[in-house]
Write an enzyme that holds these catalytic residues in place. Structure first.
Site, PDB file in Angstrom:
ATOM      1  N   CYS A  10      35.870 112.156  17.040  1.00  0.00           N
ATOM      2  CA  CYS A  10      34.703 112.526  16.239  1.00  0.00           C
ATOM      3  C   CYS A  10      33.627 113.036  17.193  1.00  0.00           C
ATOM      4  O   CYS A  10      33.947 113.480  18.294  1.00  0.00           O
ATOM      5  CB  CYS A  10      34.234 111.358  15.370  1.00  0.00           C
ATOM      6  SG  CYS A  10      33.667 109.907  16.279  1.00  0.00           S
ATOM      7  N   ASN A  13      31.952 109.041  18.947  1.00  0.00           N
ATOM      8  CA  ASN A  13      32.914 107.963  19.271  1.00  0.00           C
ATOM      9  C   ASN A  13      32.281 106.572  19.110  1.00  0.00           C
ATOM     10  O   ASN A  13      32.631 105.632  19.812  1.00  0.00           O
ATOM     11  CB  ASN A  13      33.501 108.141  20.675  1.00  0.00           C
ATOM     12  CG  ASN A  13      34.706 107.236  20.973  1.00  0.00           C
ATOM     13  OD1 ASN A  13      34.925 106.855  22.109  1.00  0.00           O
ATOM     14  ND2 ASN A  13      35.483 106.897  19.970  1.00  0.00           N
ATOM     15  N   CYS A  15      31.217 105.741  15.537  1.00  0.00           N
ATOM     16  CA  CYS A  15      31.298 105.431  14.100  1.00  0.00           C
ATOM     17  C   CYS A  15      32.698 105.718  13.542  1.00  0.00           C
ATOM     18  O   CYS A  15      33.477 104.805  13.293  1.00  0.00           O
ATOM     19  CB  CYS A  15      30.263 106.227  13.306  1.00  0.00           C
ATOM     20  SG  CYS A  15      28.550 105.861  13.772  1.00  0.00           S
ATOM     21  N   ARG A  16      33.015 106.995  13.348  1.00  0.00           N
ATOM     22  CA  ARG A  16      34.237 107.334  12.620  1.00  0.00           C
ATOM     23  C   ARG A  16      35.512 107.128  13.424  1.00  0.00           C
ATOM     24  O   ARG A  16      36.475 106.511  12.944  1.00  0.00           O
ATOM     25  CB  ARG A  16      34.169 108.785  12.117  1.00  0.00           C
ATOM     26  CG  ARG A  16      33.115 108.993  11.056  1.00  0.00           C
ATOM     27  CD  ARG A  16      32.835 110.462  10.838  1.00  0.00           C
ATOM     28  NE  ARG A  16      32.200 111.058  12.001  1.00  0.00           N
ATOM     29  CZ  ARG A  16      31.942 112.341  12.157  1.00  0.00           C
ATOM     30  NH1 ARG A  16      32.319 113.189  11.216  1.00  0.00           N
ATOM     31  NH2 ARG A  16      31.334 112.788  13.227  1.00  0.00           N
ATOM     32  N   SER A  17      35.576 107.678  14.643  1.00  0.00           N
ATOM     33  CA  SER A  17      36.860 107.602  15.364  1.00  0.00           C
ATOM     34  C   SER A  17      37.221 106.179  15.814  1.00  0.00           C
ATOM     35  O   SER A  17      38.404 105.830  15.796  1.00  0.00           O
ATOM     36  CB  SER A  17      36.920 108.607  16.528  1.00  0.00           C
ATOM     37  OG  SER A  17      35.948 108.349  17.507  1.00  0.00           O
ATOM     38  N   ASP A 125      30.115 111.989   8.218  1.00  0.00           N
ATOM     39  CA  ASP A 125      29.502 111.218   9.292  1.00  0.00           C
ATOM     40  C   ASP A 125      28.531 110.195   8.687  1.00  0.00           C
ATOM     41  O   ASP A 125      27.543 110.577   8.062  1.00  0.00           O
ATOM     42  CB  ASP A 125      28.757 112.178  10.222  1.00  0.00           C
ATOM     43  CG  ASP A 125      28.264 111.488  11.478  1.00  0.00           C
ATOM     44  OD1 ASP A 125      28.299 110.236  11.531  1.00  0.00           O
ATOM     45  OD2 ASP A 125      27.846 112.202  12.402  1.00  0.00           O
TER      46      ASP A 125
END
Ligand code: 4NP
Length: 157
Positions: A10, A13, A15-17, A125
């Site tokens: 993402c 690195n 939050c999402r990934s 996001d």
């Protein structure tokens, strides 16, 4: 064939990934699938930082401790180390296409392309939103992780 190794990418690195990494580790363990899993960001602002506290909280609500994860920036070498690289959205996919080396063998794609009906979409996001956004992120990455496990199990099974 080499053992599968999956990298999620993402922007930050944090939050999402990291949540995608946690979800795939959990789904692979449930399925008994051996796979290397990691995550990285295209940006460098959060290198060596733990995941956002809201990402840690949603993972903890699902029984997973990601407090030990640390941010890192994706590198050209990742295209040689991993068999699959999944971008969490199309901006990050475009950036990954730019840094991909000519000898980078990893299959590169958009994460939600793995989920029937969600092809072409990004994982929103949640960084600038509220805690509910992190629940939506968790749902998205878990669906994708289940699809990845199914795909990798069928290739190897
Ligand atoms: P991520 O979220 O890409 O899901 O980790 C973000 C985290 C931090 C920033 C942007 C997105 N940031 O601009 O610092």
């Amino acid at each position: 064939m080499s053992a599968p190794a999956v990298l999620f990418v993402c922007l930050g690195n944090i939050c999402r990934s990291p949540l995608a990494e946690a979800a795939l580790r959990a789904e692979a363990a449930k399925a008994g699938l051996v796979v290397q899993v990691d995550s990285a960001g295209t940006g460098d602002w959060h290198v060596d930082c733990p995941p956002d506290t809201r990402a840690q909280a949603v993972a903890a609500r699902h029984g997973i401790d990601i407090s030990g994860y640390r941010g890192r920036q994706v590198t050209a070498a990742d295209f040689r180390r991993f068999t699959h690289i999944f971008a969490l959205d199309s901006d990050n996919l475009n950036n990954l296409r730019r840094i991909r080396p000519s000898d980078g063998g990893a299959a590169l794609g958009l994460l939600m392309d793995m989920v029937p009906g969600r092809e072409g979409s990004g994982v929103t996001d949640p960084y600038y939103g509220d805690a509910a956004g992190f629940d939506a992120t968790w749902d998205d990455v878990t669906r994708a992780a289940m699809a990845i496990v199914k795909r990798l199990s069928s290739i190897r099974g």
